[in-house]
Design a protein around this motif. Structure first.
Motif, short mmCIF file in Angstrom:
data_model
loop_
_atom_site.label_atom_id
_atom_site.label_comp_id
_atom_site.label_asym_id
_atom_site.label_seq_id
_atom_site.Cartn_x
_atom_site.Cartn_y
_atom_site.Cartn_z
N HIS A 1 96.59 41.23 -37.24
CA HIS A 1 96.72 41.50 -35.81
C HIS A 1 96.12 40.41 -34.93
CE1 HIS A 1 98.04 45.74 -36.47
NE2 HIS A 1 97.49 45.47 -37.64
N CYS A 2 94.87 40.01 -35.26
CA CYS A 2 94.20 39.05 -34.38
C CYS A 2 93.98 37.70 -35.05
CB CYS A 2 92.86 39.61 -33.90
SG CYS A 2 91.63 39.80 -35.20
N ASN B 1 86.56 42.54 -35.73
CA ASN B 1 86.61 41.94 -34.39
C ASN B 1 86.73 43.04 -33.33
OD1 ASN B 1 87.20 40.56 -32.05
ND2 ASN B 1 89.17 39.75 -32.76
N CYS C 1 92.93 39.06 -40.84
CA CYS C 1 93.52 40.18 -40.09
C CYS C 1 94.90 39.76 -39.56
CB CYS C 1 92.60 40.60 -38.94
SG CYS C 1 93.35 41.84 -37.87
N TRP D 1 96.39 49.54 -39.86
CA TRP D 1 95.85 48.18 -39.78
C TRP D 1 96.29 47.38 -41.00
CZ3 TRP D 1 91.00 46.30 -42.31
CH2 TRP D 1 90.69 45.00 -41.89
N CYS E 1 89.28 46.23 -38.63
CA CYS E 1 89.01 44.82 -38.33
C CYS E 1 87.65 44.70 -37.66
CB CYS E 1 90.09 44.25 -37.42
SG CYS E 1 89.77 42.54 -36.95
N CYS F 1 89.94 43.16 -31.31
CA CYS F 1 91.23 43.17 -32.01
C CYS F 1 92.14 44.31 -31.54
CB CYS F 1 90.98 43.31 -33.51
SG CYS F 1 92.48 43.34 -34.48
N SER G 1 94.26 45.97 -33.19
CA SER G 1 94.39 47.03 -34.19
C SER G 1 93.45 48.20 -33.90
CB SER G 1 94.10 46.48 -35.58
OG SER G 1 92.75 46.08 -35.67
ZN LIG Z 1 91.82 41.89 -36.12
#
Ligand SMILES: [Zn+2]
Length: 364
Positions: free
Chosen positions: A51-52, A15, A49, A27, A13, A18, A20
């Protein structure tokens, strides 16, 4: 744009904050349609993504991210190591000088990270040569040294800058102007060379290693080495008055100085294309280092490949297209200290009070 524009499958990711990144689980992301644009590649894959929740696209992983004139990156790289000034390049490419400047900063940041990723992390297996390449920023009143650390293979391990006080013969009017400028902007740190050489040696040479280090008789160098107690240096000095032949022990750095002066418009003697800011000069050195280490043959006559090949870091010379293929992220390369300051454009120029610091826009 050539094959460098083929979108790679994202593997992390973008970011930096994040979850991850710290998470050991795989991920997860999903495709989220396309958007189109008026230049190649016309269709851009969009992602999300898990996760985020951050949106990103295949362009996020390209060195061309957020550049309107990404097509100029590759030709600009070659012009910048072929002694062209910004104004001259801008005229030739039919864009503004500001565009060239911005693209050159972008290239400089990428090259800083590119070299960081490829340079050896273990103790250098060859003698190193250290020298300060004297140049100036803004005006002749603000000289600085580019400290270079070069191996016998001609591989440039690293560099940084050290500001200096203008010295040497000056007319009374020049001496007066210097004192007025120093009154206004402050005087360069007299310890700057010792501090920066220490930083450079600390970065390139790991603790516990033994290194043969060759240099001229600059007094700040042994002072810097003494502070690095967990490294052993065998320091061999050569007088700077000794003739600069291939027999001179400082030959690798003398040649690097010559090439740097020969290939960069901002370091030519009596130039009008000198650097307005040290930061700009540092970005250009980063580009030059990548060219010197990974592209340019050690000897033009023997065509024996670049220094990085001699050290076994790459199998053959790279081309600019390969160097620009993948976008590098500062938080993933683990840069800190001087390197991080240089990457983010935070190296100040005394004579310019408000220097702009680079902040990554939009994408991260
Ligand atoms: Zn992310």
């Amino acid at each position: 744009m050539s094959h460098s524009s083929i979108p790679p499958t994202p593997s992390f990711c973008p970011n930096p904050k994040c979850d991850s990144r710290a998470n050991s689980q795989p991920w997860r992301f999903k495709k989220k349609g396309f958007f189109s644009r008026d230049q190649k590649p016309f269709r851009i894959q969009r992602y999300l993504c898990h996760h985020c929740g951050r949106n990103f696209s295949s362009q996020t992983f390209s060195t061309h991210y957020w550049l309107r004139r990404a097509d100029l990156l590759e030709p600009l790289f070659y012009r910048l190591v072929a002694c062209s000034g910004f104004r001259q390049i801008a005229r030739e490419m039919h864009v503004s000088k500001t565009t060239i400047q911005r693209l050159s900063e972008h290239l400089g940041r990428h090259c800083l990270l590119f070299h960081e990723r490829l340079r050896p992390r273990d103790a250098p297996k060859e003698p190193l040569v250290l020298d300060g390449f004297r140049t100036f920023e803004h005006s002749q009143y603000w000289p600085f040294d580019l400290n270079l650390l070069v191996g016998s293979s001609h591989y440039v391990y690293g560099f940084n800058d050290a500001e200096l006080r203008r010295s040497g013969t000056m007319r009374p009017a020049q001496r007066l102007k210097r004192s007025i400028l120093e009154e206004k902007y402050g005087r360069p740190d007299p310890q700057a060379t010792r501090k920066r050489v220490e930083e450079l040696l600390r970065r390139v040479i790991p603790p516990g290693s033994r290194t043969i280090l060759r240099s001229d008789e600059h007094r700040a160098y042994p002072q810097a080495m003494r502070r690095l107690r967990d490294r052993i240096f065998q320091h061999e000095t050569t007088s700077s008055r000794m003739s600069r032949t291939t027999q001179n022990p400082l030959f690798p750095v003398n040649l690097a100085d010559l090439l740097l002066r020969h290939s960069s418009a901002n370091h030519k003697r009596e130039t009008i294309a000198f650097s307005k800011r040290r930061q700009g000069a540092l970005y250009r050195v980063a580009i030059w280092v990548v060219w010197r280490n990974y592209i340019k043959d050690r000897s033009e006559n023997r065509r024996d490949g670049p220094p990085a090949k001699a050290l076994g870091l790459i199998r053959r010379a790279l081309d600019v297209d390969e160097i620009l293929r993948e976008r590098l992220f500062p938080d993933r390369e683990g840069i800190s200290g001087w390197l991080s300051a240089c990457y983010f454009g935070a190296i100040p120029t005394r004579a310019i009070e408000h220097c702009g610091i680079h902040r990554a826009r939009h994408s991260v």
